[in-house]
Design a protein around this motif. Structure first.
Motif, PDB file in Angstrom:
ATOM      1  N   GLY A 288     -48.639  -2.684  29.562  1.00 34.56           N
ATOM      2  CA  GLY A 288     -48.264  -2.887  28.464  1.00 34.56           C
ATOM      3  C   GLY A 288     -46.900  -2.178  28.156  1.00 34.56           C
ATOM      4  N   GLU A 289     -46.624  -0.904  28.433  1.00 36.33           N
ATOM      5  CA  GLU A 289     -45.550  -0.202  28.098  1.00 36.33           C
ATOM      6  C   GLU A 289     -44.155  -0.862  28.614  1.00 36.33           C
ATOM      7  OE1 GLU A 289     -48.054   1.289  29.168  1.00 36.33           O
ATOM      8  OE2 GLU A 289     -48.729   3.085  28.267  1.00 36.33           O
ATOM      9  N   LEU A 290     -44.492  -1.322  30.013  1.00 32.91           N
ATOM     10  CA  LEU A 290     -43.427  -2.215  30.688  1.00 32.91           C
ATOM     11  C   LEU A 290     -43.023  -3.562  29.836  1.00 32.91           C
ATOM     12  CD1 LEU A 290     -44.175  -1.608  34.235  1.00 32.91           C
ATOM     13  CD2 LEU A 290     -42.152  -1.013  33.151  1.00 32.91           C
ATOM     14  N   GLY A 291     -44.146  -4.124  29.558  1.00 30.75           N
ATOM     15  CA  GLY A 291     -43.743  -5.162  28.479  1.00 30.75           C
ATOM     16  C   GLY A 291     -42.782  -4.950  27.267  1.00 30.75           C
ATOM     17  N   THR A 292     -43.371  -3.785  26.787  1.00 32.56           N
ATOM     18  CA  THR A 292     -42.530  -3.465  25.339  1.00 32.56           C
ATOM     19  C   THR A 292     -40.975  -3.158  25.856  1.00 32.56           C
ATOM     20  OG1 THR A 292     -44.291  -2.699  24.314  1.00 32.56           O
ATOM     21  CG2 THR A 292     -42.276  -1.871  23.467  1.00 32.56           C
TER      22      THR A 292
ATOM     23  N   VAL B 176     -34.585   2.887  22.651  1.00 35.93           N
ATOM     24  CA  VAL B 176     -35.997   3.099  22.852  1.00 35.93           C
ATOM     25  C   VAL B 176     -36.633   4.563  22.949  1.00 35.93           C
ATOM     26  CG1 VAL B 176     -38.285   2.586  24.326  1.00 35.93           C
ATOM     27  CG2 VAL B 176     -36.528   0.834  24.079  1.00 35.93           C
ATOM     28  N   ASP B 177     -37.405   5.099  22.311  1.00 40.19           N
ATOM     29  CA  ASP B 177     -37.795   6.341  22.248  1.00 40.19           C
ATOM     30  C   ASP B 177     -39.123   6.605  22.874  1.00 40.19           C
ATOM     31  OD1 ASP B 177     -38.105   9.171  21.733  1.00 40.19           O
ATOM     32  OD2 ASP B 177     -38.880   8.944  19.509  1.00 40.19           O
TER      33      ASP B 177
ATOM     34  N   LEU C 276     -28.405  -0.735  26.115  1.00 39.46           N
ATOM     35  CA  LEU C 276     -29.812  -0.342  25.624  1.00 39.46           C
ATOM     36  C   LEU C 276     -29.863   1.151  26.270  1.00 39.46           C
ATOM     37  CD1 LEU C 276     -32.570  -0.942  24.528  1.00 39.46           C
ATOM     38  CD2 LEU C 276     -33.258  -1.247  26.880  1.00 39.46           C
ATOM     39  N   LEU C 277     -30.476   2.075  25.080  1.00 36.19           N
ATOM     40  CA  LEU C 277     -30.256   3.391  25.513  1.00 36.19           C
ATOM     41  C   LEU C 277     -32.074   3.463  25.600  1.00 36.19           C
ATOM     42  CD1 LEU C 277     -29.245   6.385  25.997  1.00 36.19           C
ATOM     43  CD2 LEU C 277     -29.182   6.559  23.402  1.00 36.19           C
ATOM     44  N   VAL C 278     -32.430   4.238  26.440  1.00 35.39           N
ATOM     45  CA  VAL C 278     -33.963   4.651  26.449  1.00 35.39           C
ATOM     46  C   VAL C 278     -33.849   5.997  26.661  1.00 35.39           C
ATOM     47  CG1 VAL C 278     -36.061   4.312  27.805  1.00 35.39           C
ATOM     48  CG2 VAL C 278     -34.325   2.323  27.739  1.00 35.39           C
ATOM     49  N   VAL C 279     -34.832   6.781  25.860  1.00 31.87           N
ATOM     50  CA  VAL C 279     -34.812   8.155  26.152  1.00 31.87           C
ATOM     51  C   VAL C 279     -36.247   8.468  26.127  1.00 31.87           C
ATOM     52  CG1 VAL C 279     -32.634   8.741  24.559  1.00 31.87           C
ATOM     53  CG2 VAL C 279     -34.871   8.771  23.387  1.00 31.87           C
ATOM     54  N   ALA C 280     -36.614   9.676  26.848  1.00 30.20           N
ATOM     55  CA  ALA C 280     -37.785  10.190  27.057  1.00 30.20           C
ATOM     56  C   ALA C 280     -38.042  11.560  26.742  1.00 30.20           C
ATOM     57  CB  ALA C 280     -38.319   9.946  28.270  1.00 30.20           C
ATOM     58  N   ARG C 281     -38.928  12.067  25.993  1.00 29.03           N
ATOM     59  CA  ARG C 281     -39.097  13.408  25.495  1.00 29.03           C
ATOM     60  C   ARG C 281     -40.253  13.693  25.090  1.00 29.03           C
ATOM     61  NH1 ARG C 281     -39.372  13.459  19.627  1.00 29.03           N
ATOM     62  NH2 ARG C 281     -39.351  11.222  18.798  1.00 29.03           N
ATOM     63  N   ARG C 282     -40.569  15.059  24.900  1.00 25.04           N
ATOM     64  CA  ARG C 282     -41.878  15.476  24.496  1.00 25.04           C
ATOM     65  C   ARG C 282     -41.834  15.989  22.938  1.00 25.04           C
ATOM     66  NH1 ARG C 282     -42.377  20.384  29.176  1.00 25.04           N
ATOM     67  NH2 ARG C 282     -42.002  18.969  30.705  1.00 25.04           N
ATOM     68  N   ASP C 283     -42.557  15.456  22.262  1.00 26.99           N
ATOM     69  CA  ASP C 283     -42.219  15.386  20.718  1.00 26.99           C
ATOM     70  C   ASP C 283     -42.455  16.667  20.290  1.00 26.99           C
ATOM     71  OD1 ASP C 283     -41.984  14.175  18.202  1.00 26.99           O
ATOM     72  OD2 ASP C 283     -44.184  14.167  17.859  1.00 26.99           O
ATOM     73  N   ARG C 284     -43.402  17.778  20.816  1.00 28.50           N
ATOM     74  CA  ARG C 284     -43.316  18.969  20.294  1.00 28.50           C
ATOM     75  C   ARG C 284     -42.259  19.861  20.430  1.00 28.50           C
ATOM     76  NH1 ARG C 284     -49.572  20.021  21.708  1.00 28.50           N
ATOM     77  NH2 ARG C 284     -48.906  18.368  23.448  1.00 28.50           N
ATOM     78  N   GLN C 285     -41.691  19.578  21.591  1.00 23.68           N
ATOM     79  CA  GLN C 285     -40.693  20.396  22.133  1.00 23.68           C
ATOM     80  C   GLN C 285     -39.517  19.837  21.804  1.00 23.68           C
ATOM     81  OE1 GLN C 285     -42.806  20.900  26.307  1.00 23.68           O
ATOM     82  NE2 GLN C 285     -40.930  22.338  26.319  1.00 23.68           N
ATOM     83  N   ALA C 286     -39.391  18.860  21.162  1.00 30.52           N
ATOM     84  CA  ALA C 286     -37.982  17.995  21.009  1.00 30.52           C
ATOM     85  C   ALA C 286     -37.492  18.837  19.484  1.00 30.52           C
ATOM     86  CB  ALA C 286     -38.123  16.555  20.457  1.00 30.52           C
ATOM     87  N   PRO C 287     -36.149  19.075  19.689  1.00 29.27           N
ATOM     88  CA  PRO C 287     -35.444  19.868  18.325  1.00 29.27           C
ATOM     89  C   PRO C 287     -35.450  18.989  16.844  1.00 29.27           C
ATOM     90  CG  PRO C 287     -33.923  19.593  20.171  1.00 29.27           C
ATOM     91  CD  PRO C 287     -35.109  18.770  20.621  1.00 29.27           C
TER      92      PRO C 287
ATOM     93  N   VAL D  59     -35.706   4.615  13.449  1.00 29.66           N
ATOM     94  CA  VAL D  59     -37.112   3.855  13.589  1.00 29.66           C
ATOM     95  C   VAL D  59     -37.141   3.085  11.976  1.00 29.66           C
ATOM     96  CG1 VAL D  59     -39.531   3.976  13.613  1.00 29.66           C
ATOM     97  CG2 VAL D  59     -38.552   5.118  15.221  1.00 29.66           C
ATOM     98  N   ASP D  60     -37.108   3.944  11.101  1.00 31.96           N
ATOM     99  CA  ASP D  60     -37.054   3.353   9.667  1.00 31.96           C
ATOM    100  C   ASP D  60     -36.053   2.405   9.642  1.00 31.96           C
ATOM    101  OD1 ASP D  60     -39.248   5.072   9.087  1.00 31.96           O
ATOM    102  OD2 ASP D  60     -37.730   6.601   8.151  1.00 31.96           O
ATOM    103  N   ALA D  61     -34.971   2.513  10.130  1.00 24.89           N
ATOM    104  CA  ALA D  61     -33.736   1.539   9.988  1.00 24.89           C
ATOM    105  C   ALA D  61     -33.802   0.384  10.715  1.00 24.89           C
ATOM    106  CB  ALA D  61     -32.431   2.254  10.322  1.00 24.89           C
ATOM    107  N   GLY D  62     -34.834   0.228  11.651  1.00 24.17           N
ATOM    108  CA  GLY D  62     -35.068  -0.621  12.844  1.00 24.17           C
ATOM    109  C   GLY D  62     -34.162  -0.571  14.025  1.00 24.17           C
ATOM    110  N   THR D  63     -33.307   0.307  14.107  1.00 29.17           N
ATOM    111  CA  THR D  63     -32.403   0.596  15.471  1.00 29.17           C
ATOM    112  C   THR D  63     -33.180   1.350  16.516  1.00 29.17           C
ATOM    113  OG1 THR D  63     -31.637   2.658  14.507  1.00 29.17           O
ATOM    114  CG2 THR D  63     -30.560   0.646  13.923  1.00 29.17           C
ATOM    115  N   VAL D  64     -34.192   1.886  16.321  1.00 26.68           N
ATOM    116  CA  VAL D  64     -35.095   2.477  17.239  1.00 26.68           C
ATOM    117  C   VAL D  64     -36.507   1.991  17.400  1.00 26.68           C
ATOM    118  CG1 VAL D  64     -35.863   4.561  18.309  1.00 26.68           C
ATOM    119  CG2 VAL D  64     -33.755   4.502  16.955  1.00 26.68           C
ATOM    120  N   THR D  65     -37.042   1.802  18.639  1.00 24.37           N
ATOM    121  CA  THR D  65     -38.288   1.278  18.854  1.00 24.37           C
ATOM    122  C   THR D  65     -38.943   2.576  19.555  1.00 24.37           C
ATOM    123  OG1 THR D  65     -37.768  -0.985  19.421  1.00 24.37           O
ATOM    124  CG2 THR D  65     -39.804  -0.233  20.383  1.00 24.37           C
TER     125      THR D  65
END
Length: 968
Positions: free
Chosen positions: A5-9, A24-25, A159-170, A181-187
């Motif tokens: 599923g994730e790979l499909g996205t 992609v976040d 395409l820029l793909v980033v991976a992060r831990r939400d609670r540790q992210a600045p 995400v609100d502007a539609g530029t980030v999935t």
């Protein structure tokens, strides 16, 4: 591990449309499998023909500038560069090139972001994917670059793909990606626990089903925890505690214990190799590990092999370096290494990296972690690294300066150096946007005694202290603390022994500048004239330039055009005679000169000085001045009808203003940008009003300074364009201080009086509109400049049109266009012509109206003035000279309303009932934004300028239908 599923996205994102999400976040907790998913996506993307570059941020390298991007772009080889030749133009620091460490940066960080985006924008044909893992540990410079790419996605197969831990992210990263995400530029993709079947089949296919199920249940689907439990099970150790939820910065307690247990069986050399690899991070090689452990490579190789068989160490993706199995293991090993051995490893790493010619910033990272006391050589290297990164990564620069200050002995012989380093750090913090921290540090420097003046009390005073006062006063200005700046400067001017004559001139100029920002220049006019005379008497060219540019700008604001012109000519002569090197320390005089020239309608001179000033500001890191110079140049482009480039320059100025953290200046920048946006979008576009609202919110609660008053006043343009004349009038009267707008200086008042005239007429306040038009005429006569006369004439034309005098209205609007053309204000010329054309046609001058229309439309089209172009097209739906035009309130409203869709007609009827957009949205079960869009389209299709006019149109049509005779 299978994550179909994730790979499909991700595959969908890879095939994105040009206007689709560009980022992609991936969000997930530690050990959940983000890195493995990224690796699988890399294989998939390459199978689709994409080039994939991978980088990773590291917990212990968070102060290496652009580390994650440099890690990715370091993989650029000859084949990749042939595929993407534009990537050769990436800034060297992003490619980790050694020569960048040998000299100071030639560009500020925002210029570097722009160059990076430009190189990516020129990608053609093949797809490029950049994957950045563990972005929650990225350095501040990398985070700013990510923010730039989110705010302004590059229109390229990138395409820029980033991976992060939400609670540790600045917070800054979370905010930037959330905005995207609100502007539609980030999935956004939340990566959850792995299914039991996939987890067991991949990692524990040999276990009995019951044991595998127990391990999976304890791991809650976290692959890293499952693997640690599996190691423990095979070693016949207890399963440990359940994972629960990981704290923000640590692993689950049970997982931590299990990972530490994996280290227990290691032999001494194996343990030393693992510890060395933890220090080296993603740069570990067998040779570097041998250098850190002090062991022969012949012994280190087998020890590393045994650690790899235990799955503690793995080869990285390209197979040339070694990495620990997971960042959590690296953190545990690093923190559990004996401190003295860890420091020694970092010291050896710095020495070895120096021997191999590694960049200075990589060596600085290890040197900082090796410090245990005063080390002059290490301090010198860290200071050099701080100076090298001050322009492109000021937060990192400030961090390294603090490291030096932390080990600098508190002894008299080091006091002067301490003050110099503190002053440098305070300046760097200001550049990084930490204005409050910068201000506090400046005050520490100001209150520190100078050993030199203590020994020689009869001297000229403490030059370094005065420098700190001057820079601190600028920061106080940026923070909107004008009273504090005033007190600070007065104390310094009264101090005995006082500053040198040149520094006294600089203090007086800054004190007068503070007064100008709070619209109290007349109170300090004589003091500034005295400083100018003193500078000329001393032969102080820079002091003279500072004083004369401030005088020119201030007199231009106050409306004394003759004095301002004379001062501006003198200032231009001085500035043009100085070299860029002379101006390195003082960019603000060019800011003042440029704005003075804009206010005097000297657009070519203003653009020349903004271009030069921006170049100097970039090379010296004067970002506060750079943002003002960009904004000034943008305003020149706007008035000369280069709307697209004006908006681009304003976008860059706003980006810098956001990073600097100055609320008032940010508000003013956003307000001016909203003005440009209003011309770059069709009438009624809700984005324009939203941008203006954001600007007003930025200055809410601030003082009545020039910046904040201007930001609030500019909101009226957007509100009127959105069709709410009542609010536009209220905004102007509130911001301007009454119907004569007394808070607005004479040079600005005329344009706003024109807006007040239009708003007042729209709400039926005819007497008020006539008064505003009369005031505009008086103010324009006082100032005596073409643009001000043009604004007054447009106000007069609106009044004449309201009274039903088409010939007089056409004449006033046409004269306004001529005045604008005289000084090159092309946008205002086109506006005047389009306002004049329908009234000239109504007065019987069809040929003249057609000529006006043709010229205005051409100017609008060439300059990207979408709003004016839309007005032109609504005026002339038939060939020029015909009778078609916008609905004027007297023609049959039926054809105009017939252009609306059923939904637009329904909403227009509710507008006529007096309902607000929110009320309409509630009744029709729509979002307010959707209603705004429908209302805007209704304006455009019917040709009405406001909500009130749309309501009148609907009401007149209803009356006409009721009055019509019944059908036979």
């Amino acid at each position: 591990m299978s994550r179909a599923g994730e790979l499909g996205t991700l595959e969908t994102a890879l095939r994105r449309r040009p206007d689709g999400p560009a980022v992609v976040d991936l969000v997930g907790e530690a050990g959940i499998g983000k890195s493995r998913l990224l690796a699988e996506f890399g294989v998939l993307a390459r199978r689709h023909g994409a080039t994939v570059l991978c980088g990773r941020a590291s917990e212990y390298e968070r102060h290496i500038p652009f580390q994650s991007f440099a890690d990715a772009f370091a993989a650029l080889d000859a084949v990749t560069l042939r595929t993407f030749p534009s990537l050769r133009d990436l800034p060297p620091v992003l490619r980790g090139r050694e020569e960048e460490a040998a000299r100071p940066q030639a560009d500020d960080r925002f210029g570097l972001y722009r160059r990076t985006a430009d190189a990516l924008r020129r990608i053609r044909g093949a797809r490029l994917v950049v994957v950045l893992d563990d972005l929650h540990w990225a350095d501040p410079a990398s985070l700013e670059l990510v923010d730039r790419l989110v705010r302004h996605p590059v229109p390229a197969p990138f395409l820029l793909v980033v991976a992060r831990r939400d609670r540790q992210a600045p917070t800054a990263l979370t905010t930037a990606l959330g905005r995207g995400v609100d502007a539609g530029t980030v999935t956004r993709m939340a990566v959850g626990g792995l299914g039991e079947r996939a987890c067991v089949e991949e990692l524990a296919g040999d276990l009995p089903p019951r044991s595998a199920a127990e391990l999976y249940a304890a791991s809650e689907g976290n692959p890293l925890y499952f693997l640690a439990l599996l190691h423990a099970h095979r070693a016949s150790r207890p399963l440990g505690a359940g994972p629960g939820r990981a704290p923000a910065a640590r692993a689950p307690a049970g997982l931590e214990a299990l990972l530490l247990d994996e280290l227990a069986p290691l032999e001494p050399l194996e343990r030393a190799c693992v510890e060395a690899a933890a220090v080296l991070g993603d740069h570990a090689t067998a040779e570097l590990v041998a250098a850190l452990t002090g062991s022969p490579l012949a012994d280190v190789g087998p020890a590393l092999g045994r650690a790899m068989r235990r799955d503690l160490i793995r080869p990285n993706q390209d197979g040339r370096r070694l990495v620990l199995r997971h960042p959590l293991i690296r953190a545990l090993v690093h923190e559990n290494t004996d401190p003295w051995r860890r420091q020694d490893h970092h010291r050896r790493a710095a020495v070895e990296l120096a021997r191999t010619g590694a960049p200075l910033v990589e060596r600085a990272h290890h040197l900082e972690r090796s410090l245990s006391g005063w080390d002059p050589e290490a301090a010198a290297l860290l200071t050099r690294a701080a100076e090298q990164t001050a322009l492109t990564a000021p937060a990192t620069s400030a961090h390294w300066l603090q490291a030096v200050l932390g080990i600098l002995p508190d002894a008299p012989e080091h006091q002067t150096r301490r003050r110099e380093l503190m002053l440098l750090r305070a300046t760097t913090l200001g550049t990084a946007g930490a204005l409050q921290e910068s201000r506090d540090l400046f005050h520490q420097v100001i209150h520190m005694p100078d050993p030199a003046t203590e020994d020689h009390p009869a001297g000229d005073g403490d030059a370094l202290r005065t420098t700190a006062v001057l820079q601190c006063a600028v920061v106080e200005r940026q923070l909107g603390r004008y009273a504090e700046a005033d007190a600070l400067l007065r104390r310094e001017l009264d101090r005995r022994p006082g500053p040198s004559p040149s520094q006294r001139i600089a203090l007086v100029v800054e004190w007068c500048c503070r007064a100008q920002f709070v619209a109290r220049f007349p109170e300090v006019r004589e003091e500034l004239a005295g400083a100018l005379a003193d500078a000329r008497a001393l032969g102080d060219g820079l002091g003279e330039l500072g004083a004369v540019t401030l005088a020119a700008m201030s007199e231009a604001y106050e409306g004394d055009t003759a004095a301002a012109r004379e001062l501006a000519r003198a200032a231009a002569g001085l500035a043009d005679a100085l070299t860029d090197r002379d101006l390195m320390g003082q960019c603000e005089p060019l800011v003042r000169l440029s704005w003075a020239e804009v206010l005097l309608d000297a657009y070519a001179d203003a653009e020349r000085h903004t271009v030069r000033g921006a170049d100097v500001a970039r090379r010296t890191g004067r970002l506060y001045m750079l943002s003002q110079l960009l904004l000034c140049r943008a305003y020149v482009h706007f008035l000369t009808c280069r709307v697209t480039s004006a908006l681009e320059l304003a976008d860059e100025a706003a980006t810098i203003a956001r990073a600097l953290g100055s609320g008032e200046f940010l508000g003013c920048t956003l307000a001016i940008r909203a003005l440009f946006l209003g011309q770059a979008r069709p009438p009624g576009d809700p984005e324009v009003l939203a941008a203006a609202e954001e600007a007003a919110a930025a200055v809410e609660g601030s003082s009545d300074s020039w910046w904040s008053t201007l930001a609030r006043s500019l909101l009226a343009f957007a509100v009127l364009g959105a069709g709410d004349a009542h609010r536009a009038r209220d905004v102007l009267l509130d911001a301007g201080g009454g119907r004569d707008l007394p808070r607005l200086q004479p040079s600005l008042a005329t344009e706003y009086l024109e807006v007040l005239t239009a708003a007042s007429l729209a709400v039926g306040e005819t007497a008020e509109a006539e008064h505003a038009a009369e005031r505009a005429a008086k103010e324009s006569a006082h100032v005596g400049l073409p643009t001000r006369r043009a604004a007054a004439l447009r106000a007069q034309g609106r009044v004449e049109a309201h009274h039903g005098n088409p010939a007089a209205a056409a004449r006033a609007f046409a004269e306004a266009a001529q005045e604008s053309a005289r000084c090159g204000a092309t946008l205002r010329e086109a506006q005047g012509l389009l306002l004049a054309a329908p009234f000239a046609r109504e007065a019987g001058e069809r040929d003249r109206a057609a000529d006006m229309w043709r010229r205005a439309r051409r100017l609008a089209a060439e300059g990207g003035a979408v709003q004016l172009l839309d007005l032109a097209d609504r005026q002339d739906r038939e060939p020029p000279g015909g009778s078609a035009g916008p609905w004027t309130g007297t023609a049959d409203p039926g054809p105009a309303l017939a252009r609306l869709t059923a939904r637009e007609r329904e909403i227009a009827e509710l507008v006529a009932e007096g309902l607000t957009n929110q009320a309409i949205a509630s009744r029709l079960f729509l979002s307010p934004r959707t209603v705004e869009s429908h209302v805007a389209r209704a304006y455009r299709k019917t040709g009405v300028p406001s909500r009130a006019a749309l309501a009148t149109l609907v009401a007149r049509h209803a009356d006409a239908r009721r009055a019509a005779p019944p059908p036979p």
